[in-house]
Scaffold this active site. Structure first.
Site, PDB file in Angstrom:
ATOM      1  N   ASP A   1      79.048  69.519  31.184  1.00 20.26           N
ATOM      2  CA  ASP A   1      78.679  68.402  30.412  1.00 20.26           C
ATOM      3  C   ASP A   1      79.816  68.429  29.163  1.00 20.26           C
ATOM      4  O   ASP A   1      80.442  69.186  28.893  1.00 20.26           O
ATOM      5  CB  ASP A   1      77.172  68.560  29.992  1.00 20.26           C
ATOM      6  CG  ASP A   1      76.355  68.459  30.978  1.00 20.26           C
ATOM      7  OD1 ASP A   1      76.614  67.836  31.993  1.00 20.26           O
ATOM      8  OD2 ASP A   1      75.270  68.814  30.698  1.00 20.26           O
TER       9      ASP A   1
ATOM     10  N   ASP B   1      71.151  70.013  31.293  1.00 18.83           N
ATOM     11  CA  ASP B   1      70.164  70.402  30.205  1.00 18.83           C
ATOM     12  C   ASP B   1      68.928  69.643  30.407  1.00 18.83           C
ATOM     13  O   ASP B   1      67.813  70.118  29.963  1.00 18.83           O
ATOM     14  CB  ASP B   1      70.941  69.986  28.725  1.00 18.83           C
ATOM     15  CG  ASP B   1      71.510  68.693  28.640  1.00 18.83           C
ATOM     16  OD1 ASP B   1      71.121  67.957  29.585  1.00 18.83           O
ATOM     17  OD2 ASP B   1      72.025  68.286  27.837  1.00 18.83           O
TER      18      ASP B   1
ATOM     19  N   ASP C   1      68.520  67.645  35.579  1.00 19.32           N
ATOM     20  CA  ASP C   1      69.612  68.284  36.140  1.00 19.32           C
ATOM     21  C   ASP C   1      69.495  69.273  36.871  1.00 19.32           C
ATOM     22  O   ASP C   1      70.148  69.961  37.786  1.00 19.32           O
ATOM     23  CB  ASP C   1      70.453  68.860  34.976  1.00 19.32           C
ATOM     24  CG  ASP C   1      70.968  67.432  34.153  1.00 19.32           C
ATOM     25  OD1 ASP C   1      71.492  66.691  34.634  1.00 19.32           O
ATOM     26  OD2 ASP C   1      71.514  67.737  32.827  1.00 19.32           O
TER      27      ASP C   1
HETATM   28  P1  ATP Z   1      76.814  64.606  28.644  1.00 23.87           P
HETATM   29  O1  ATP Z   1      76.221  64.267  30.030  1.00 23.87           O
HETATM   30  O2  ATP Z   1      78.382  65.018  28.632  1.00 23.87           O
HETATM   31  O3  ATP Z   1      75.953  65.572  28.007  1.00 23.87           O
HETATM   32  P2  ATP Z   1      75.716  62.357  27.230  1.00 23.87           P
HETATM   33  O4  ATP Z   1      74.998  63.021  26.353  1.00 23.87           O
HETATM   34  O5  ATP Z   1      76.493  61.048  26.897  1.00 23.87           O
HETATM   35  O6  ATP Z   1      76.756  63.038  28.078  1.00 23.87           O
HETATM   36  P3  ATP Z   1      73.198  61.242  28.168  1.00 23.87           P
HETATM   37  O7  ATP Z   1      72.586  62.119  27.007  1.00 23.87           O
HETATM   38  O8  ATP Z   1      72.787  61.228  29.621  1.00 23.87           O
HETATM   39  O9  ATP Z   1      74.718  61.886  28.467  1.00 23.87           O
HETATM   40  O10 ATP Z   1      73.546  59.969  27.667  1.00 23.87           O
HETATM   41  C1  ATP Z   1      74.137  58.730  28.472  1.00 23.87           C
HETATM   42  C2  ATP Z   1      74.305  57.708  27.724  1.00 23.87           C
HETATM   43  O11 ATP Z   1      73.243  57.140  27.039  1.00 23.87           O
HETATM   44  C3  ATP Z   1      75.162  57.793  26.183  1.00 23.87           C
HETATM   45  O12 ATP Z   1      76.517  57.504  26.757  1.00 23.87           O
HETATM   46  C4  ATP Z   1      74.694  56.490  25.502  1.00 23.87           C
HETATM   47  O13 ATP Z   1      75.370  55.293  25.992  1.00 23.87           O
HETATM   48  C5  ATP Z   1      73.142  56.686  25.739  1.00 23.87           C
HETATM   49  N1  ATP Z   1      72.234  57.523  24.832  1.00 23.87           N
HETATM   50  C6  ATP Z   1      72.331  58.788  24.722  1.00 23.87           C
HETATM   51  N2  ATP Z   1      71.623  59.117  23.815  1.00 23.87           N
HETATM   52  C7  ATP Z   1      70.613  57.985  23.608  1.00 23.87           C
HETATM   53  C8  ATP Z   1      69.533  57.892  22.710  1.00 23.87           C
HETATM   54  N3  ATP Z   1      69.030  58.906  22.107  1.00 23.87           N
HETATM   55  N4  ATP Z   1      69.238  56.772  22.945  1.00 23.87           N
HETATM   56  C9  ATP Z   1      69.442  55.638  23.402  1.00 23.87           C
HETATM   57  N5  ATP Z   1      70.673  55.950  24.599  1.00 23.87           N
HETATM   58  C10 ATP Z   1      71.218  56.869  24.291  1.00 23.87           C
END
Ligand code: ATP
Length: 912
Positions: free
Chosen positions: A330, A646, A650
């Site tokens: 990730d 996480d 997943d």
């Molecule tokens: P990784 O998979 O590398 O951990 P990530 O943290 O961006 O990346 P997700 O947490 O699934 O992956 O988030 C995907 C997308 O959702 C983000 O790119 C963002 O645009 C949106 N996002 C993340 N956190 C929030 C939140 N708390 N509220 C609303 N949208 C969110």
């Protein structure tokens, strides 16, 4: 009605009143302590462990040991007291050593289990904190979110879109929707208790808060599982293979021993003496200590991993770690620091920059170099309001006094999701946030964030009774739900040109490696919808926020190490493709590899994807379901895949991966349970450290296997050849047992903790199907064993032919040669190349083991009271010279032979 049904038809106040707890404050520690005394820890009873006495007695269960003891008893009865007592002492000592090893192995394993013990987020003394689930007591207020394993039986007092999967209890695998309202009847079956959450079940969506009503064996799970065996047998493939090998070796050892005995008797040796020698030889030659040493090497290695912040949940993965050829990681928090700062905003069709760094809420807003005030700008104010109110994090300031003048210092931290924390900080910089804002809005309901939807929404009511939906999420997905845009102070229809502009701006920010979120709202008339699909539509687009999340310092080096070690790093992220590519570039992940996003994966057929997967270095905008597809495609291409994750979603990919890795800090219980490795610091570099340790552990196991088996081959061979040649016995039983206990045992254990070779991370990953004897180990065992046997025999023969009447002297020389040859050979085992490749002093424990073994040998040779017991005598300098030459030859000669002979390479190849 079971006891647990009691709370379902009570309202929330009745429940909290009954448990004398204020949900806003929780219990205080003193009260929790009192309740703990009454109820005991929140644990299910475990099946009893094997008692130490049984474990000790097990050491004598081995058939050959029993035969030896019986034989010794007979010799005792025949009057050979010293022999009998000495042999029994050695056998007992051996058993005690085996026992200590097993206890240590079990202790380290249970320490490991402890480390992965479940925790719960609980309100205590007015603060949310995380405690061990075992410490929960009735009345505790517990917060739950998607991915949590329920830590006790709870009556829910608050829920937001909450679904719990209860198959562990009810067998029903479709998740049940949960509420906090009271039911009309209490006597409903478990599956219908919609306002309860039961121990061991799992939150698959939404969030909630509950009061603990039952703990430990009082819970519904406790009722059905009076005895739960939580200790899984954790045997690695190598351990299983060694067990099989052990059986073969026992057969071979017994056969050879029988041949030795029979040949000896045919050559006129005393039958009883031959029998005793044979049994001793069998006891010595059977590598019964191998499994315990392997367990210890694994357990100690695992402990080294813990020091490097990698917690192994499944022992077999230690072996697989060394074979990993791809790490799929990730981005957020693993490759990056997860310390976000909003640096750019875009609203009312214009860009705004924000000063300040970290979580310190000091900074200003600038447009084209001129400061702007959020209270004067409708769109900017609305953007910050959505950012702060559609948010579950808390910004906490802690003041301390520092420095000579003891100036007051404020340090800020975020409780909750760092992305949301960064938004709170941005809001605070613009004066949007704090109590006054929260008091002017009432939150009616929430549609929590999930990484599939990439959005989160809340329903709010302002003081005037107007209701709003505030939504934030990935810009691309959110834009699709918008029909209007906030421009010039009002909502105007969203035109295609607006869309293009927003997408361009989103890409411009993403190229700067910023993580972007978009914000939207909708004024709501009529009833509030109860699902996000009907709610999150026809929204008014407000703007974008771009936040930096710098790469972790140490990751760049870790990725370089991986490349040297033949391991490819692949980034998998939910973030925008351009953000992902920008970060991947900074970290050196891209290196000419391809980039693909979620929708492209969706469109590719399986075969096409499999072909492409091997060249893809960055996956962007993927959903968790894609991860499984990625793991499978890579595995089919023959890769051994490590995959991080996480969230709840997943878990399937983590389970399917060869090494499933969960995040210790941000990971959900469900992802941790599915994983074989947990990163205590969520850091990519920790995976690489674990792989290095994994490779080292496997190397070390191979090292002591080559040591023990070559030594055993040598021991059997010297006896066997002596019988064939019609010579007297070169070693007496007690000497053989001594070699087995002291000379084999101590150095082998020290090899188990041998430091890694410098080239551990400079070679390609091991083939997972590779045989333990591959890579020259088999050759080493045979060649060194042969030389040790021959050399000992020749030394014995020279001494014996010089003075045939002094058998004790010749036997002492054979004994000393065998011991010394092994103690020299042990250094040869430390390198996959030759003995000259490593300094003998780089493993002080081994030096200590070798010196002690040698000292003990000299003790039994020179200490007069021990001489008759061990059938030894003191040697002259000239005889020592013979011993030294004979002992050095196996290692030196075989090493030299290795360098010259192509034979070794041949043997190595056929073993693979
Ligand atoms: P990784 O998979 O590398 O951990 P990530 O943290 O961006 O990346 P997700 O947490 O699934 O992956 O988030 C995907 C997308 O959702 C983000 O790119 C963002 O645009 C949106 N996002 C993340 N956190 C929030 C939140 N708390 N509220 C609303 N949208 C969110």
């Amino acid at each position: 009605m079971s006891e647990g049904g009691r709370y379902v038809d009570w309202n929330v106040e009745q429940v909290t009143g009954h448990f004398k707890v204020d949900p806003a404050e929780g219990l205080d520690d003193a009260e929790a302590g009192r309740r703990m005394e009454q109820t005991g820890p929140n644990q299910l009873a475990e099946a009893e462990r094997i008692s130490p006495v049984v474990l000790l007695l097990n050491q004598f269960k081995d058939f050959m040991v029993l035969v030896l003891l019986a034989a010794t008893l007979v010799s005792g009865l025949l009057g050979e007291y010293t022999d009998a007592i000495a042999i029994i002492a050695i056998v007992v000592l051996n058993a005690v050593l085996g026992f200590v090893q097993e206890v240590r192995a079990e202790k380290s394993l249970s320490a490991l289990r402890e480390l992965s013990a479940p925790t719960a987020r609980v309100m205590r003394n007015g603060e949310w904190s995380r405690i061990q689930a075992a410490h929960l007591v009735p009345g505790d207020i517990v917060a739950l979110e998607s991915g949590d394993r329920i830590p006790a039986d709870l009556r829910l007092i608050q829920t937001a879109n909450m679904y719990i999967e209860e198959s562990a209890l009810t067998g029903e695998s479709v998740p049940t929707s949960k509420t906090n309202g009271k039911l009309s009847r209490g006597d409903v079956p478990l599956g219908d208790r919609k306002n309860m959450a039961f121990l061991g079940t799992m939150v698959v969506r939404g969030t909630g808060i509950g009061v603990v009503v039952h703990t430990g064996m009082e819970t519904e799970m406790g009722r059905i599982a009076h005895l739960i065996q939580t200790t899984e047998a954790m045997q690695t493939p190598l351990q299983r293979r060694l067990e099989q090998l052990g059986k073969i070796l026992i057969g071979v050892a017994l056969l050879l021993t029988a041949v030795v005995v029979v040949t000896g008797i045919l050559h006129g040796h005393d039958a009883y003496k031959m029998f005793l020698s044979g049994v001793s030889l069998a006891v010595a030659a059977i590598p019964e200590g191998l499994p315990a040493i392997v367990t210890i090497a694994l357990a100690l290695g695992v402990q080294r991993m813990i020091k490097r912040r990698a917690i192994v949940r499944k022992l077999p993965s230690v072996e697989t770690l060394g074979c990993a050829s791809i790490i799929c990681s990730d981005k957020t928090g693993t490759l990056t620091q997860n310390k976000m700062t909003v640096t750019h905003l875009w609203c009312d069709r214009r860009k705004i920059e924000l000063s300040g760094s970290g979580y310190q809420p000091d900074g200003d807003f600038y447009r084209d170099g001129r400061e702007v005030r959020p209270d004067k700008e409708v769109a900017l104010k609305r953007l910050l309001e959505v950012a702060v109110l559609c948010n579950n994090a808390r910004l906490i300031g802690e003041s301390s006094r520092e420095g000579l003048l003891r100036r007051k210092q404020e340090t800020w931290r975020v409780d909750g999701d760092p992305t949301e924390g960064a938004l709170l900080v941005a809001g605070a910089k613009g004066g949007v946030g704090g109590e006054s804002l929260l008091q002017s809005w009432t939150r009616i309901r929430e549609f929590p964030f999930d990484s599939e939807r990439k959005m989160m929404s809340v329903f709010l009511e302002d003081r005037g009774g107007k209701r709003f939906l505030f939504t934030k999420g990935g810009p691309d997905v959110l834009l699709e739900r918008c029909t209007h845009i906030l421009q010039g102070g009002r909502a105007v229809p969203l035109k295609e040109s607006h869309r293009t502009e927003i997408i361009q701006m989103n890409e411009e920010l993403a190229k700067m490696a910023l993580r972007n979120l978009a914000f939207a709202y909708r004024e709501w008339q009529g009833a509030t919808p109860d699902n996000e699909r009907t709610a999150e539509r026809k929204l008014v687009f407000v703007g974008l926020a771009g936040m930096i999340d710098p790469p972790r310092e140490e990751v760049k080096e870790a990725i370089r190490t991986c490349r040297r070690a033949g391991i490819r790093t692949v980034m998998i992220t939910g973030d925008h493709q351009m953000t992902a590519v920008a970060i991947a570039r900074q970290l050196g992940i891209l290196q000419g590899g391809a980039t693909v996003n979620g929708s492209e994966i969706q469109q590719m057929g399986e075969a096409e994807f499999r072909k492409k997967a091997k060249d893809i270095h960055v996956y962007a905008r993927v959903s968790p379901e894609h991860k499984l597809k990625i793991v499978k495609a890579l595995q089919e291409e023959g890769h051994v895949v490590a995959m991080t994750g996480d969230g709840v979603n997943d878990a399937p990919a983590i389970k399917a991966a060869d090494i499933g890795i969960a995040m210790g800090v941000t990971g959900t219980d469900v992802s941790k349970e599915a994983s074989s490795l947990v990163l205590a610091d969520d850091n990519f570099a920790t995976i690489v450290a674990a792989i290095e340790e994994g490779r080292n552990i496997y190397d070390n196991i191979r090292k002591f296997i080559s040591y023990l088996l070559a030594s055993n081959v040598g021991e059997i061979l010297v006896m066997f050849l002596a019988m064939l040649a019609g010579l007297p016995l070169p070693l007496v039983p007690i000497q053989i047992l001594w070699v087995n206990l002291v000379t084999d045992g101590l150095p082998a254990m020290a090899l188990g903790v041998d430091p890694a070779e410098e080239d551990t991370m400079n070679r390609d990953p091991r083939n997972s199907r590779e045989n333990i004897f591959a890579g020259g180990v088999g050759w080493k065992i045979l060649s060194r064993g042969l030389f040790i046997g021959l050399s000992t025999l020749v030394a014995f023969w020279i001494a014996y032919s010089e003075s045939p009447d002094d058998l004790v002297r010749a036997q002492t020389i054979a004994f000393a040669t065998l011991v010394m040859a092994q103690l020299i050979y042990v250094f040869d085992c430390r390198s996959s190349r030759t003995v000259f490749h490593r300094s003998p002093f780089s493993n002080p424990l081994l030096v200590l083991a070798v010196v002690s073994s040698a000292a003990l040998m000299i003790g039994v040779m020179y200490y007069p009271p021990l001489q008759p017991i061990f059938h030894t005598t003191s040697l002259a300098l000239r005889e020592w010279a013979l011993v030294a030459v004979a002992a050095a030859i196996p290692t030196l000669a075989a090493g030299a032979l290795d360098m010259m002979l192509p034979l070794r390479r041949m043997v190595t190849r056929t073993e693979r």
